[in-house]
Scaffold this motif. Sequence first.
Motif, PDB file in Angstrom:
ATOM      1  N   GLU A  97       0.807  -1.219   0.000  1.00  0.00           N
ATOM      2  CA  GLU A  97       0.000   0.000   0.000  1.00  0.00           C
ATOM      3  C   GLU A  97       0.845   1.276   0.000  1.00  0.00           C
ATOM      4  O   GLU A  97       0.303   2.358  -0.239  1.00  0.00           O
ATOM      5  CB  GLU A  97      -0.949  -0.013   1.204  1.00  0.00           C
ATOM      6  CG  GLU A  97      -1.919  -1.180   1.161  1.00  0.00           C
ATOM      7  CD  GLU A  97      -2.717  -1.351   2.441  1.00  0.00           C
ATOM      8  OE1 GLU A  97      -2.690  -0.436   3.298  1.00  0.00           O
ATOM      9  OE2 GLU A  97      -3.361  -2.403   2.596  1.00  0.00           O
ATOM     10  N   GLY A  98       2.113   1.171   0.287  1.00  0.00           N
ATOM     11  CA  GLY A  98       2.990   2.338   0.325  1.00  0.00           C
ATOM     12  C   GLY A  98       3.087   2.944   1.719  1.00  0.00           C
ATOM     13  O   GLY A  98       2.250   2.686   2.585  1.00  0.00           O
ATOM     14  N   LEU A  99       4.126   3.751   1.918  1.00  0.00           N
ATOM     15  CA  LEU A  99       4.341   4.381   3.225  1.00  0.00           C
ATOM     16  C   LEU A  99       3.308   5.469   3.513  1.00  0.00           C
ATOM     17  O   LEU A  99       2.999   5.748   4.668  1.00  0.00           O
ATOM     18  CB  LEU A  99       5.747   4.981   3.301  1.00  0.00           C
ATOM     19  CG  LEU A  99       6.894   3.972   3.337  1.00  0.00           C
ATOM     20  CD1 LEU A  99       8.237   4.700   3.254  1.00  0.00           C
ATOM     21  CD2 LEU A  99       6.837   3.138   4.602  1.00  0.00           C
ATOM     22  N   MET A 100       2.803   6.091   2.469  1.00  0.00           N
ATOM     23  CA  MET A 100       1.801   7.148   2.626  1.00  0.00           C
ATOM     24  C   MET A 100       0.478   6.660   2.046  1.00  0.00           C
ATOM     25  O   MET A 100       0.443   6.044   0.983  1.00  0.00           O
ATOM     26  CB  MET A 100       2.242   8.419   1.898  1.00  0.00           C
ATOM     27  CG  MET A 100       3.595   8.966   2.355  1.00  0.00           C
ATOM     28  SD  MET A 100       3.610   9.540   4.047  1.00  0.00           S
ATOM     29  CE  MET A 100       2.843  11.121   3.871  1.00  0.00           C
ATOM     30  N   VAL A 101      -0.608   6.917   2.760  1.00  0.00           N
ATOM     31  CA  VAL A 101      -1.941   6.546   2.283  1.00  0.00           C
ATOM     32  C   VAL A 101      -2.833   7.786   2.290  1.00  0.00           C
ATOM     33  O   VAL A 101      -2.572   8.751   3.005  1.00  0.00           O
ATOM     34  CB  VAL A 101      -2.578   5.432   3.152  1.00  0.00           C
ATOM     35  CG1 VAL A 101      -1.813   4.142   3.006  1.00  0.00           C
ATOM     36  CG2 VAL A 101      -2.674   5.847   4.601  1.00  0.00           C
ATOM     37  N   GLU A 102      -3.893   7.737   1.491  1.00  0.00           N
ATOM     38  CA  GLU A 102      -4.825   8.867   1.449  1.00  0.00           C
ATOM     39  C   GLU A 102      -5.808   8.747   2.597  1.00  0.00           C
ATOM     40  O   GLU A 102      -6.316   7.664   2.904  1.00  0.00           O
ATOM     41  CB  GLU A 102      -5.565   8.882   0.117  1.00  0.00           C
ATOM     42  CG  GLU A 102      -4.674   9.297  -1.030  1.00  0.00           C
ATOM     43  CD  GLU A 102      -5.447   9.476  -2.327  1.00  0.00           C
ATOM     44  OE1 GLU A 102      -6.676   9.273  -2.349  1.00  0.00           O
ATOM     45  OE2 GLU A 102      -4.797   9.826  -3.320  1.00  0.00           O
ATOM     46  N   TYR A 103      -6.083   9.888   3.219  1.00  0.00           N
ATOM     47  CA  TYR A 103      -6.995   9.942   4.348  1.00  0.00           C
ATOM     48  C   TYR A 103      -7.972  11.080   4.099  1.00  0.00           C
ATOM     49  O   TYR A 103      -7.557  12.203   3.809  1.00  0.00           O
ATOM     50  CB  TYR A 103      -6.217  10.169   5.659  1.00  0.00           C
ATOM     51  CG  TYR A 103      -7.095  10.467   6.844  1.00  0.00           C
ATOM     52  CD1 TYR A 103      -7.837   9.457   7.453  1.00  0.00           C
ATOM     53  CD2 TYR A 103      -7.188  11.758   7.359  1.00  0.00           C
ATOM     54  CE1 TYR A 103      -8.634   9.725   8.551  1.00  0.00           C
ATOM     55  CE2 TYR A 103      -7.991  12.031   8.458  1.00  0.00           C
ATOM     56  CZ  TYR A 103      -8.717  11.012   9.042  1.00  0.00           C
ATOM     57  OH  TYR A 103      -9.521  11.283  10.121  1.00  0.00           O
ATOM     58  N   ALA A 108     -14.139  16.468   4.533  1.00  0.00           N
ATOM     59  CA  ALA A 108     -14.105  15.871   3.190  1.00  0.00           C
ATOM     60  C   ALA A 108     -12.854  16.257   2.405  1.00  0.00           C
ATOM     61  O   ALA A 108     -12.852  16.228   1.179  1.00  0.00           O
ATOM     62  CB  ALA A 108     -15.368  16.209   2.410  1.00  0.00           C
ATOM     63  N   GLU A 109     -11.803  16.613   3.115  1.00  0.00           N
ATOM     64  CA  GLU A 109     -10.529  16.908   2.461  1.00  0.00           C
ATOM     65  C   GLU A 109      -9.672  15.644   2.472  1.00  0.00           C
ATOM     66  O   GLU A 109      -9.596  14.947   3.471  1.00  0.00           O
ATOM     67  CB  GLU A 109      -9.790  18.023   3.201  1.00  0.00           C
ATOM     68  CG  GLU A 109     -10.512  19.353   3.183  1.00  0.00           C
ATOM     69  CD  GLU A 109      -9.844  20.377   4.085  1.00  0.00           C
ATOM     70  OE1 GLU A 109      -9.078  19.978   4.998  1.00  0.00           O
ATOM     71  OE2 GLU A 109     -10.086  21.569   3.891  1.00  0.00           O
ATOM     72  N   THR A 110      -9.039  15.382   1.369  1.00  0.00           N
ATOM     73  CA  THR A 110      -8.190  14.200   1.256  1.00  0.00           C
ATOM     74  C   THR A 110      -6.729  14.618   1.376  1.00  0.00           C
ATOM     75  O   THR A 110      -6.277  15.523   0.665  1.00  0.00           O
ATOM     76  CB  THR A 110      -8.435  13.482  -0.079  1.00  0.00           C
ATOM     77  OG1 THR A 110      -9.820  13.151  -0.165  1.00  0.00           O
ATOM     78  CG2 THR A 110      -7.615  12.219  -0.170  1.00  0.00           C
TER      79      THR A 110
END
Length: 166
Positions: A97-103, A108-110
């Motif tokens: 998934e990688g070291l950084m993920v989207e949150y 509602a900001e990603t």
Amino acid sequence: MGRKAMPIQLHLLQGNKSRLTKKEIEQRMEAEERLKPKADKVKPPSWLDPLAKKEFKRIVSELSELGLITNVDIVALATYCDAYSDYVKCTKMIAEEGLMVEYTNKAAETNKVPHPLLTKKKQLHEQMKSLAAEFGLTPAARAKLAIAKEDKKPKTEEEELFGDAL
């Protein structure tokens, strides 16, 4: 808080710093032999997953040759192996998934954030490190078991005559 008690063999390897007599050493050896647990049922617990069981068997084979594993050590070693298995799983998931993920936050900001499993991986590493030290599975832990260097100073006449009785 005092130091942890150590087995008499380890005490002697480190140079008998408390100057125990031969009689005291024999008494400690006899007492430790009476208290030594058996090592006839060292098997991985059923609750371990296959990877943890494989690690358990690998470590047991190494420690058995040295006489360092007994029946009462099973749970502690199984806990280490379970943490090892979880650590490997976390590592694989982070790699996928990688070291950084989207949150996405409440507004509602990603955003990109560090992978949440990084924290879990660090906790598992600390758990494994502390348990590994108990079993002598790290270089530092094994170094503590190594024979202490001999004193370079020559023995006095009394030490030559009476040896450890002083």
